[in-house]
Design a protein around this motif. Structure first.
Motif, mmCIF file in Angstrom:
data_model
loop_
_atom_site.group_PDB
_atom_site.id
_atom_site.type_symbol
_atom_site.label_atom_id
_atom_site.label_comp_id
_atom_site.label_asym_id
_atom_site.label_seq_id
_atom_site.Cartn_x
_atom_site.Cartn_y
_atom_site.Cartn_z
ATOM 1 N N PHE A 128 1.085 -1.374 -0.240
ATOM 2 C CA PHE A 128 -0.193 -0.345 -0.200
ATOM 3 C C PHE A 128 0.536 1.415 -0.384
ATOM 4 C CE2 PHE A 128 -3.834 -1.844 2.316
ATOM 5 C CZ PHE A 128 -4.311 -2.968 1.142
ATOM 6 N N ASP A 129 0.153 1.813 -0.885
ATOM 7 C CA ASP A 129 0.893 3.608 -0.345
ATOM 8 C C ASP A 129 1.063 4.413 0.889
ATOM 9 O OD1 ASP A 129 -1.100 5.099 -0.778
ATOM 10 O OD2 ASP A 129 -1.736 4.968 -3.148
ATOM 11 N N TRP A 130 1.379 5.430 0.825
ATOM 12 C CA TRP A 130 1.407 5.965 2.589
ATOM 13 C C TRP A 130 -0.352 6.392 3.103
ATOM 14 C CZ3 TRP A 130 2.744 5.357 6.834
ATOM 15 C CH2 TRP A 130 2.151 6.412 8.068
ATOM 16 N N ASP A 131 -1.323 6.890 1.128
ATOM 17 C CA ASP A 131 -2.862 6.986 2.302
ATOM 18 C C ASP A 131 -3.448 5.659 2.248
ATOM 19 O OD1 ASP A 131 -5.182 9.277 0.870
ATOM 20 O OD2 ASP A 131 -5.342 7.575 -0.354
ATOM 21 N N THR A 132 -3.422 5.194 1.320
ATOM 22 C CA THR A 132 -4.644 3.895 1.665
ATOM 23 C C THR A 132 -3.752 2.422 2.834
ATOM 24 O OG1 THR A 132 -3.613 3.471 -0.871
ATOM 25 C CG2 THR A 132 -4.817 2.299 0.827
ATOM 26 N N HIS A 133 -2.519 3.341 3.503
ATOM 27 C CA HIS A 133 -1.773 2.853 3.949
ATOM 28 C C HIS A 133 -3.143 3.516 5.488
ATOM 29 C CE1 HIS A 133 0.762 2.050 8.398
ATOM 30 N NE2 HIS A 133 0.675 0.809 7.496
ATOM 31 N N GLN A 134 -3.150 4.864 5.988
ATOM 32 C CA GLN A 134 -3.557 5.318 6.471
ATOM 33 C C GLN A 134 -5.481 5.616 6.951
ATOM 34 O OE1 GLN A 134 -1.189 5.939 8.108
ATOM 35 N NE2 GLN A 134 -2.444 7.878 9.095
ATOM 36 N N ARG A 135 -5.903 5.024 4.699
ATOM 37 C CA ARG A 135 -7.373 4.421 4.800
ATOM 38 C C ARG A 135 -7.109 3.344 5.736
ATOM 39 N NH1 ARG A 135 -8.820 6.223 -0.681
ATOM 40 N NH2 ARG A 135 -8.268 8.360 -2.018
ATOM 41 N N PHE A 136 -6.213 2.784 5.514
ATOM 42 C CA PHE A 136 -7.012 0.998 6.054
ATOM 43 C C PHE A 136 -7.033 1.039 7.596
ATOM 44 C CE2 PHE A 136 -5.130 -2.001 8.961
ATOM 45 C CZ PHE A 136 -5.365 -3.247 8.651
ATOM 46 N N TRP A 137 -5.978 2.113 8.341
ATOM 47 C CA TRP A 137 -6.336 2.129 9.811
ATOM 48 C C TRP A 137 -7.695 2.756 9.954
ATOM 49 C CZ3 TRP A 137 -4.554 -0.907 12.727
ATOM 50 C CH2 TRP A 137 -2.852 -1.809 12.458
ATOM 51 N N GLN A 138 -8.277 3.984 9.040
ATOM 52 C CA GLN A 138 -9.330 3.662 9.345
ATOM 53 C C GLN A 138 -10.446 3.441 9.848
ATOM 54 O OE1 GLN A 138 -9.876 7.265 6.621
ATOM 55 N NE2 GLN A 138 -8.080 8.371 7.577
ATOM 56 N N LEU A 139 -10.383 2.164 8.438
ATOM 57 C CA LEU A 139 -11.089 1.553 7.832
ATOM 58 C C LEU A 139 -10.856 0.568 9.728
ATOM 59 C CD1 LEU A 139 -13.250 -0.723 6.668
ATOM 60 C CD2 LEU A 139 -11.295 -1.398 5.732
ATOM 61 N N ALA A 140 -9.931 -0.451 9.774
ATOM 62 C CA ALA A 140 -9.854 -0.642 11.242
ATOM 63 C C ALA A 140 -9.984 -0.174 12.647
ATOM 64 C CB ALA A 140 -8.837 -0.551 11.451
ATOM 65 N N GLY A 141 -9.815 1.074 12.225
ATOM 66 C CA GLY A 141 -11.037 1.646 13.470
ATOM 67 C C GLY A 141 -12.192 1.965 13.330
ATOM 68 N N ARG A 142 -13.293 1.866 12.053
ATOM 69 C CA ARG A 142 -14.383 2.026 12.483
ATOM 70 C C ARG A 142 -15.067 0.776 12.601
ATOM 71 N NH1 ARG A 142 -15.185 4.840 6.040
ATOM 72 N NH2 ARG A 142 -14.269 6.837 6.627
ATOM 73 N N LEU A 143 -13.817 -0.066 12.254
ATOM 74 C CA LEU A 143 -14.406 -2.214 12.714
ATOM 75 C C LEU A 143 -14.681 -2.155 14.015
ATOM 76 C CD1 LEU A 143 -12.659 -3.763 9.266
ATOM 77 C CD2 LEU A 143 -15.445 -3.733 9.408
ATOM 78 N N ARG A 144 -13.127 -2.036 14.682
ATOM 79 C CA ARG A 144 -13.826 -1.466 16.050
ATOM 80 C C ARG A 144 -14.943 -1.092 16.713
ATOM 81 N NH1 ARG A 144 -9.953 0.870 19.394
ATOM 82 N NH2 ARG A 144 -10.458 3.012 18.130
ATOM 83 N N ASP A 145 -14.815 0.188 16.173
ATOM 84 C CA ASP A 145 -16.204 1.035 16.966
ATOM 85 C C ASP A 145 -17.453 0.307 16.593
ATOM 86 O OD1 ASP A 145 -14.183 2.806 17.932
ATOM 87 O OD2 ASP A 145 -14.734 3.578 16.667
ATOM 88 N N ARG A 146 -17.346 -0.047 16.007
ATOM 89 C CA ARG A 146 -19.037 -1.183 15.567
ATOM 90 C C ARG A 146 -18.740 -2.644 15.953
ATOM 91 N NH1 ARG A 146 -18.526 -1.879 9.552
ATOM 92 N NH2 ARG A 146 -20.726 -3.877 10.275
ATOM 93 N N GLY A 147 -18.045 -2.527 16.867
ATOM 94 C CA GLY A 147 -18.014 -4.001 17.642
ATOM 95 C C GLY A 147 -17.584 -5.457 17.500
#
Length: 206
Positions: A153-172
């Motif tokens: 992944f490039d840096w932008d997509t790497h950051q998007r991944f962590w945003q996605l992972a955080g959303r998944l965690r926040d949804r339980g």
């Protein structure tokens, strides 16, 4: 064991010939947590995850999964002759999904919607890995086990991944990620270091 436990490994051992990789590894993953597994190359991180998802059988110990899971291996498992869209339709049938809205949302979030008609064999390594990750996430499982899912992944997509992972965690959802990058550690609720075949928890961060 709490009723919100999604994954439990207890006293897991695994050897390849005379080389013992895991020596009594323990791991418990609860709902709504983002868990990191870190360690040096060759420490057994991928072996641990393959045992966790049922691809490998431990020599000793127990593994219990309490929900459906999604697994993203380190190497992309895709068919070079199929397009991105064909992969999603194939997995739609396998997962028995009525719609692909969630899958296409993930494609767009990871930034490869323009490649939907491109065959996997013509994708860059990073985009192949985006497809690999999307296939693991598209049925929205309660438990996700991801082995360095952002390879290439490039840096932008790497950051998007962590945003996605955080959303998944926040949804339980429960998300387990193998990482070798020190700057990733801030994203985890807890970090487990694999050393000498055992897991040592670094601490809870939330």
């Amino acid at each position: 064991m709490g009723s919100d436990t999604r994954l439990r490994l207890a006293a897991v051992y695994k050897a390849y010939g005379r080389r013992t990789v895991l020596r009594g590894a323990d791991l418990a993953v609860s709902a709504g947590t983002l868990v990191g597994v870190v360690g040096e190359n060759g420490s057994g991180k991928s072996t641990l995850l393959r045992i966790a998802v049922g691809q490998l059988v431990p020599d000793r110990g127990t593994v219990r999964r309490f929900s459906a899971l999604g697994y993203c291996p380190q190497q992309a498992v895709v068919d070079d002759t199929l397009t991105v869209a064909q992969h999603l339709r194939l997995f739609q049938v396998a997962y028995r999904l009525p719609r692909l809205d969630h899958a296409w949302e993930t494609v767009d979030l990871l930034g490869f919607g323009a490649e939907r008609r491109t065959r996997a064999g013509e994708l860059s390594g990073g985009t192949r890995q985006k497809l690999n990750l999307t296939l693991a996430l598209m049925h929205d499982p309660p438990l996700l086990v991801l082995d360095e899912p952002y390879q290439g992944f490039d840096w932008d997509t790497h950051q998007r991944f962590w945003q996605l992972a955080g959303r998944l965690r926040d949804r339980g959802r429960s998300v387990v990620v193998v990482s070798h990058l020190l700057h990733d550690l801030e994203h985890f609720d807890s970090v487990h270091h694999l050393r000498d075949g055992r897991l040592y928890q670094d601490g809870v961060r939330r």
